[in-house]
Design a protein around this motif. Structure first.
Motif, PDB file in Angstrom:
ATOM      1  N   GLU A  32      -5.106  14.558  18.785  1.00  0.00           N
ATOM      2  CA  GLU A  32      -5.454  12.762  18.777  1.00  0.00           C
ATOM      3  C   GLU A  32      -5.052  12.480  20.170  1.00  0.00           C
ATOM      4  OE1 GLU A  32      -5.890  11.136  15.570  1.00  0.00           O
ATOM      5  OE2 GLU A  32      -7.048  11.621  14.535  1.00  0.00           O
ATOM      6  N   LEU A  33      -3.844  12.837  20.512  1.00  0.00           N
ATOM      7  CA  LEU A  33      -3.174  12.033  21.470  1.00  0.00           C
ATOM      8  C   LEU A  33      -3.053  13.598  22.524  1.00  0.00           C
ATOM      9  CD1 LEU A  33       0.084  10.350  19.900  1.00  0.00           C
ATOM     10  CD2 LEU A  33      -2.045   9.112  19.991  1.00  0.00           C
ATOM     11  N   GLY A  34      -3.683  13.863  22.379  1.00  0.00           N
ATOM     12  CA  GLY A  34      -3.871  15.592  23.531  1.00  0.00           C
ATOM     13  C   GLY A  34      -1.685  15.824  23.735  1.00  0.00           C
ATOM     14  N   ILE A  35      -1.713  16.310  22.688  1.00  0.00           N
ATOM     15  CA  ILE A  35       0.115  16.536  22.812  1.00  0.00           C
ATOM     16  C   ILE A  35      -0.053  17.860  22.221  1.00  0.00           C
ATOM     17  CG2 ILE A  35       2.641  16.961  21.941  1.00  0.00           C
ATOM     18  CD1 ILE A  35       1.870  13.628  21.884  1.00  0.00           C
ATOM     19  N   GLN A  36       0.579  18.756  23.281  1.00  0.00           N
ATOM     20  CA  GLN A  36       0.720  20.041  22.209  1.00  0.00           C
ATOM     21  C   GLN A  36       1.690  20.999  21.241  1.00  0.00           C
ATOM     22  OE1 GLN A  36      -1.220  24.206  24.326  1.00  0.00           O
ATOM     23  NE2 GLN A  36      -2.522  21.714  25.105  1.00  0.00           N
ATOM     24  N   THR A  37       0.659  21.310  20.428  1.00  0.00           N
ATOM     25  CA  THR A  37       2.172  21.963  19.147  1.00  0.00           C
ATOM     26  C   THR A  37       2.179  23.437  18.814  1.00  0.00           C
ATOM     27  OG1 THR A  37      -0.062  22.304  18.008  1.00  0.00           O
ATOM     28  CG2 THR A  37       0.006  19.712  17.336  1.00  0.00           C
ATOM     29  N   VAL A  38       3.685  23.089  18.379  1.00  0.00           N
ATOM     30  CA  VAL A  38       4.095  24.249  17.856  1.00  0.00           C
ATOM     31  C   VAL A  38       4.208  24.025  16.090  1.00  0.00           C
ATOM     32  CG1 VAL A  38       6.061  25.845  18.622  1.00  0.00           C
ATOM     33  CG2 VAL A  38       4.771  24.577  19.860  1.00  0.00           C
ATOM     34  N   VAL A  39       4.511  24.764  15.553  1.00  0.00           N
ATOM     35  CA  VAL A  39       4.128  25.027  13.881  1.00  0.00           C
ATOM     36  C   VAL A  39       5.276  25.576  14.119  1.00  0.00           C
ATOM     37  CG1 VAL A  39       2.846  23.331  13.473  1.00  0.00           C
ATOM     38  CG2 VAL A  39       2.640  25.909  12.932  1.00  0.00           C
ATOM     39  N   VAL A  40       6.539  25.503  12.960  1.00  0.00           N
ATOM     40  CA  VAL A  40       7.412  26.971  12.414  1.00  0.00           C
ATOM     41  C   VAL A  40       6.867  27.301  10.882  1.00  0.00           C
ATOM     42  CG1 VAL A  40       9.095  26.152  14.031  1.00  0.00           C
ATOM     43  CG2 VAL A  40       9.238  25.383  12.032  1.00  0.00           C
ATOM     44  N   HIS A  41       7.528  28.395  11.200  1.00  0.00           N
ATOM     45  CA  HIS A  41       6.690  29.049   9.634  1.00  0.00           C
ATOM     46  C   HIS A  41       7.620  30.369   9.069  1.00  0.00           C
ATOM     47  CE1 HIS A  41       4.852  32.384  10.561  1.00  0.00           C
ATOM     48  NE2 HIS A  41       4.153  32.064  11.399  1.00  0.00           N
ATOM     49  N   SER A  42       7.652  29.740   7.666  1.00  0.00           N
ATOM     50  CA  SER A  42       8.519  31.228   6.559  1.00  0.00           C
ATOM     51  C   SER A  42       7.524  32.389   6.884  1.00  0.00           C
ATOM     52  CB  SER A  42       9.206  31.079   5.438  1.00  0.00           C
ATOM     53  OG  SER A  42       7.836  30.906   4.886  1.00  0.00           O
ATOM     54  N   THR A  43       8.097  33.331   5.978  1.00  0.00           N
ATOM     55  CA  THR A  43       6.169  34.373   6.137  1.00  0.00           C
ATOM     56  C   THR A  43       5.911  34.071   4.861  1.00  0.00           C
ATOM     57  OG1 THR A  43       8.718  35.624   4.418  1.00  0.00           O
ATOM     58  CG2 THR A  43       8.438  36.381   6.962  1.00  0.00           C
ATOM     59  N   ALA A  44       6.275  33.440   4.306  1.00  0.00           N
ATOM     60  CA  ALA A  44       5.455  33.436   2.845  1.00  0.00           C
ATOM     61  C   ALA A  44       4.326  32.001   3.352  1.00  0.00           C
ATOM     62  CB  ALA A  44       6.250  31.755   1.978  1.00  0.00           C
ATOM     63  N   ASP A  45       4.628  31.207   4.679  1.00  0.00           N
ATOM     64  CA  ASP A  45       3.410  30.632   4.887  1.00  0.00           C
ATOM     65  C   ASP A  45       3.021  30.995   5.879  1.00  0.00           C
ATOM     66  OD1 ASP A  45       3.968  28.316   3.606  1.00  0.00           O
ATOM     67  OD2 ASP A  45       5.621  27.391   4.415  1.00  0.00           O
ATOM     68  N   SER A  46       2.505  32.437   6.768  1.00  0.00           N
ATOM     69  CA  SER A  46       1.902  32.647   7.935  1.00  0.00           C
ATOM     70  C   SER A  46       0.666  32.566   7.496  1.00  0.00           C
ATOM     71  CB  SER A  46       2.250  33.991   7.834  1.00  0.00           C
ATOM     72  OG  SER A  46       1.867  34.606   6.508  1.00  0.00           O
ATOM     73  N   ASP A  47       0.242  32.334   6.862  1.00  0.00           N
ATOM     74  CA  ASP A  47      -1.967  31.821   6.772  1.00  0.00           C
ATOM     75  C   ASP A  47      -1.584  30.753   5.975  1.00  0.00           C
ATOM     76  OD1 ASP A  47      -0.543  31.678   3.891  1.00  0.00           O
ATOM     77  OD2 ASP A  47      -2.143  33.100   3.053  1.00  0.00           O
ATOM     78  N   ALA A  48      -0.204  29.329   6.392  1.00  0.00           N
ATOM     79  CA  ALA A  48      -1.349  27.832   5.753  1.00  0.00           C
ATOM     80  C   ALA A  48      -1.985  27.669   7.284  1.00  0.00           C
ATOM     81  CB  ALA A  48       0.378  27.612   6.200  1.00  0.00           C
ATOM     82  N   MET A  49      -2.727  26.543   6.596  1.00  0.00           N
ATOM     83  CA  MET A  49      -3.634  26.008   7.240  1.00  0.00           C
ATOM     84  C   MET A  49      -2.861  24.991   9.247  1.00  0.00           C
ATOM     85  SD  MET A  49      -7.210  25.041   7.800  1.00  0.00           S
ATOM     86  CE  MET A  49      -7.987  25.397   6.526  1.00  0.00           C
ATOM     87  N   HIS A  50      -1.910  25.016   9.116  1.00  0.00           N
ATOM     88  CA  HIS A  50      -1.462  24.207   9.954  1.00  0.00           C
ATOM     89  C   HIS A  50      -0.560  25.549  10.799  1.00  0.00           C
ATOM     90  CE1 HIS A  50       2.236  24.859   7.235  1.00  0.00           C
ATOM     91  NE2 HIS A  50       2.849  25.129   8.586  1.00  0.00           N
ATOM     92  N   VAL A  51      -0.381  26.347  10.339  1.00  0.00           N
ATOM     93  CA  VAL A  51      -0.701  27.213  11.248  1.00  0.00           C
ATOM     94  C   VAL A  51      -1.119  27.728  11.480  1.00  0.00           C
ATOM     95  CG1 VAL A  51       0.279  30.155  11.436  1.00  0.00           C
ATOM     96  CG2 VAL A  51       1.705  28.503   9.656  1.00  0.00           C
ATOM     97  N   ARG A  52      -2.767  28.490  11.312  1.00  0.00           N
ATOM     98  CA  ARG A  52      -4.051  28.724  11.952  1.00  0.00           C
ATOM     99  C   ARG A  52      -4.339  27.612  12.730  1.00  0.00           C
ATOM    100  NH1 ARG A  52      -8.139  30.875   7.305  1.00  0.00           N
ATOM    101  NH2 ARG A  52      -6.280  32.527   5.674  1.00  0.00           N
ATOM    102  N   LEU A  53      -4.116  26.439  13.162  1.00  0.00           N
ATOM    103  CA  LEU A  53      -4.727  25.583  13.801  1.00  0.00           C
ATOM    104  C   LEU A  53      -3.824  24.544  15.156  1.00  0.00           C
ATOM    105  CD1 LEU A  53      -6.193  22.614  11.153  1.00  0.00           C
ATOM    106  CD2 LEU A  53      -7.982  24.534  12.645  1.00  0.00           C
ATOM    107  N   ALA A  54      -2.273  25.610  15.071  1.00  0.00           N
ATOM    108  CA  ALA A  54      -1.434  24.939  16.244  1.00  0.00           C
ATOM    109  C   ALA A  54      -1.543  25.744  16.996  1.00  0.00           C
ATOM    110  CB  ALA A  54      -0.138  25.265  15.876  1.00  0.00           C
ATOM    111  N   ASP A  55      -1.577  25.248  18.605  1.00  0.00           N
ATOM    112  CA  ASP A  55      -1.707  25.810  19.523  1.00  0.00           C
ATOM    113  C   ASP A  55      -0.487  26.898  19.373  1.00  0.00           C
ATOM    114  OD1 ASP A  55      -3.006  24.031  20.701  1.00  0.00           O
ATOM    115  OD2 ASP A  55      -2.022  22.516  20.677  1.00  0.00           O
ATOM    116  N   GLU A  56       0.656  26.878  19.599  1.00  0.00           N
ATOM    117  CA  GLU A  56       1.534  28.325  18.905  1.00  0.00           C
ATOM    118  C   GLU A  56       2.072  28.026  17.812  1.00  0.00           C
ATOM    119  OE1 GLU A  56       4.045  28.558  22.285  1.00  0.00           O
ATOM    120  OE2 GLU A  56       3.010  26.930  22.969  1.00  0.00           O
ATOM    121  N   SER A  57       2.950  29.588  16.876  1.00  0.00           N
ATOM    122  CA  SER A  57       3.482  28.960  16.177  1.00  0.00           C
ATOM    123  C   SER A  57       4.448  30.340  16.001  1.00  0.00           C
ATOM    124  CB  SER A  57       2.863  29.705  14.404  1.00  0.00           C
ATOM    125  OG  SER A  57       2.644  31.065  14.873  1.00  0.00           O
ATOM    126  N   VAL A  58       5.695  29.871  15.478  1.00  0.00           N
ATOM    127  CA  VAL A  58       7.177  30.716  15.052  1.00  0.00           C
ATOM    128  C   VAL A  58       7.556  31.309  14.131  1.00  0.00           C
ATOM    129  CG1 VAL A  58       9.142  30.534  16.221  1.00  0.00           C
ATOM    130  CG2 VAL A  58       7.534  30.069  17.945  1.00  0.00           C
TER     131      VAL A  58
END
Length: 447
Positions: free
Chosen positions: A23-49
Motif C-alpha cells: 500500500e505504501l509502494g515499498i518493495q518487499t523481500v520475505v525470508v522463509h524456511s524450506t517448510a514454508d516455500s509454498d506459503a502465501m507471503h512467499v507467493r506474493l512478495a516481490d522477492e523471496s530468500v
C-alpha cells in the motif's frame, strides 16, 4: 521512506506486513524456511530468500542468514513482526551496525523491557503503577519469606528473563513458598538460561489490560487505547477485545495518559504495549512488549489507523502521523485466535487444509496466510488465522461474531473454532464478566 523492506517472519503476520508495504509502494523481500516455500507471503512478495531448513533456530532465528538476505537483496529495513527475533536486542544492534533499519525500538530499550525486573524498576521511575513485590531478584528462601510477609499472601514467583507461564509459580502460604521458589528457578533456568526470579503480590481475580502506545523517539508519545486480553489459557491469550468491558471513559483516559507520557519520557521509538493486571479499579504494571502485538487489529478497527503503516513511518524518520487529540475510538472490536489445535485437548493438529472458507460482510476481517490445499507444518506456532469483528457497540459486535464463526470453515485439520462458538453463547462472555482465570475454570468443567 524505505525503498525495500525485508520481512523476517512467516504466516499471517508476514502477510499483514507485506500488505502494508504494498500500500505504501515499498518493495518487499520475505525470508522463509524450506517448510514454508509454498506459503502465501512467499507467493506474493516481490522477492523471496530461503534461509534454511524447518527448525526455527536454523532459519527464522538465524541472524546471520537474515542479514545476508538483506545484503543480497539490497533491503534497507527489516520488519520483524512478532515472535522470533522481534524482541532480540542483539538482532537490532547487528542490523544497525550494517546500516539496516530495524523497524522497532532501539536495542537498549528492548534490553531494558526484556528484563522483567529492570522493566518494573523503569516503569516505577516513569510513574507507571506497579504490582507490590521485590525490588530485584530473589535468590534465597529467607529473603523470599521476608518479602512475601511484607506484601501478604498469596504471592507469585516469576522468571525475570521470560514469560508465557514458564518459571511462574503461586504460593498461597509460607509452607508453599520453598517448593514454589525452587520450582520457578528450575523452570526459568531450563527455559531461558537464566534462573533469576522475583516475587509479586498475586491478585485474586484480575483482568489483563494492555495499552497500545507509540513513540517517535524524539520525546513524543501517544496511546491508541486499551485492549482486554483476559481470556487466556496457560497464560496464552485466546480472545482479545477493545475497548475493555471493564473500564469506563475516565479510567481509559487516565491509564492511557500515564502510558503515553512514560513513552515520551523514555524516548521510545515505534510500537509498544504496556501490560497491566487490573483489579478493584487499580492498574498494576506487569511487562512491556517492544513490538507489534498479535491482537493489534482490534485497535486498528476502533481507531481506523493502520499500526504497521505507523511503524514504518516512525522508523523511516517521518514521526507520528497523529497527535493524541486526533485519535478517536469508534465502536467495539473482538479478535479470536484460530489455532490448528484440538478444541478440547489443545493438542497441535498439523496437516493439509482440504477446504478453507472465511466469513465476510460488514465489520468482518480475517488475517490468515493459509488457503485450501495448504499444509500446516508441525514446526511452528499453531496460529493459522485471526477473526476480527467490529461493530458500533459490543452487542452488535457479538452478534456479528456469532454469525462470522458460523460461516468460518476449515476442513482437514482440527481447529479451535468450536471453542469460540461455545464462548460467544456464554452469558458471562456476553456480559463481559470474566477475569484471567475464567477460561481455565470453564475448560476444566468441560473435561
Amino acid at each position: 521512506m524505505f525503498q525495500k523492506i525485508l520481512i523476517a517472519n512467516r504466516g499471517e503476520i508476514a502477510l499483514r506486513v507485506l500488505r502494508a508495504c504494498k500500500e505504501l509502494g515499498i518493495q518487499t523481500v520475505v525470508v522463509h524456511s524450506t517448510a514454508d516455500s509454498d506459503a502465501m507471503h512467499v507467493r506474493l512478495a516481490d522477492e523471496s530468500v530461503c534461509i534454511g531448513p524447518p527448525p526455527s533456530r536454523e532459519s527464522y532465528l538465524n541472524i546471520h542468514q537474515i542479514v545476508a538476505a538483506c545484503e543480497i537483496t539490497g533491503a534497507d529495513a527489516v520488519h520483524p513482526g512478532y515472535g522470533f527475533l522481534s524482541e532480540n536486542a542483539k538482532f537490532a544492534d547487528i542490523l544497525a551496525a550494517h546500516n539496516i533499519t530495524f523497524i522497532g525500538p532501539s536495542g537498549d530499550h528492548i534490553r531494558v523491557m526484556g528484563d522483567k525486573i529492570e522493566a518494573k524498576r523503569t516503569a516505577k521511575r516513569l510513574g507507571i503503577p506497579v504490582v507490590p513485590g521485590s525490588d530485584g531478584a530473589i535468590s534465597e528462601e529467607k529473603e523470599a519469606k521476608r518479602v512475601a510477609a511484607e506484601i501478604g499472601y498469596p504471592v507469585i514467583i516469576k522468571a525475570s528473563a521470560g514469560g508465557g507461564g514458564r518459571g511462574m509459580k503461586v504460593a498461597h502460604t509460607e509452607a508453599d513458598l520453598e517448593i514454589a521458589l525452587q520450582t520457578a528457578k528450575s523452570e526459568a533456568g531450563a527455559a531461558f538460561g537464566d534462573d533469576a526470579v522475583y516475587i509479586e503480590k498475586y491478585l485474586q481475580k484480575p483482568r489483563h489490560i494492555e495499552v497500545q502506545v507509540f513513540g517517535d523517539g524524539a520525546g513524543r508519545g501517544v496511546h491508541f487505547g486499551e485492549r482486554d486480553c483476559s481470556l487466556q489459557r496457560r497464560h496464552q491469550k485466546v480472545w482479545e477485545e477493545a475497548n475493555s468491558p471493564a473500564l469506563n471513559a475516565e479510567e481509559r483516559s487516565r491509564i492511557g495518559g500515564i502510558c503515553a507520557r512514560a513513552i515520551a519520557d523514555l524516548g521510545y521509538s515505534g510500537a509498544g504495549t504496556i501490560e497491566f493486571l487490573y483489579e478493584n479499579g487499580e492498574f498494576y504494571f506487569i511487562e512491556m512488549n517492544t513490538r507489534l502485538q498479535v491482537e493489534h487489529p482490534v485497535t486498528e478497527a476502533i481507531t481506523g489507523i493502520d499500526l504497521v503503516h505507523e511503524q514504518i513511518r516512525v522508523a523511516s524518520g517521518g514521526g507520528l502521523s497523529v497527535k493524541q487529540e486526533d485519535i478517536k475510538f469508534n465502536g467495539h472490536a473482538i479478535e479470536c485466535r484460530i489455532n490448528a489445535e484440538d478444541p478440547r485437548t489443545f493438542t497441535p493438529s498439523p496437516g493439509t487444509i482440504t477446504h478453507f472458507h472465511t466469513p465476510g460482510g460488514l465489520g468482518i476481517r480475517v488475517d490468515s496466510g493459509v488457503y485450501s490445499g495448504y499444509k500446516i507444518p508441525p514446526y511452528y506456532d499453531s496460529l493459522i488465522g485471526k477473526l476480527i469483528v467490529h461493530g458500533r457497540n459490543r452487542v452488535e459486535c457479538m452478534m456479528r461474531l456469532r454469525r462470522a464463526l458460523d460461516e468460518f470453515v476449515v476442513d482437514g485439520i482440527k481447529t479451535t473454532l468450536p471453542l469460540f462458538r461455545d464462548l460467544v453463547g456464554n452469558p458471562d462472555i456476553a456480559n463481559g464478566d470474566y477475569d484471567i482465570h475464567w477460561l481455565e475454570k470453564y475448560l476444566a468443567k468441560g473435561e
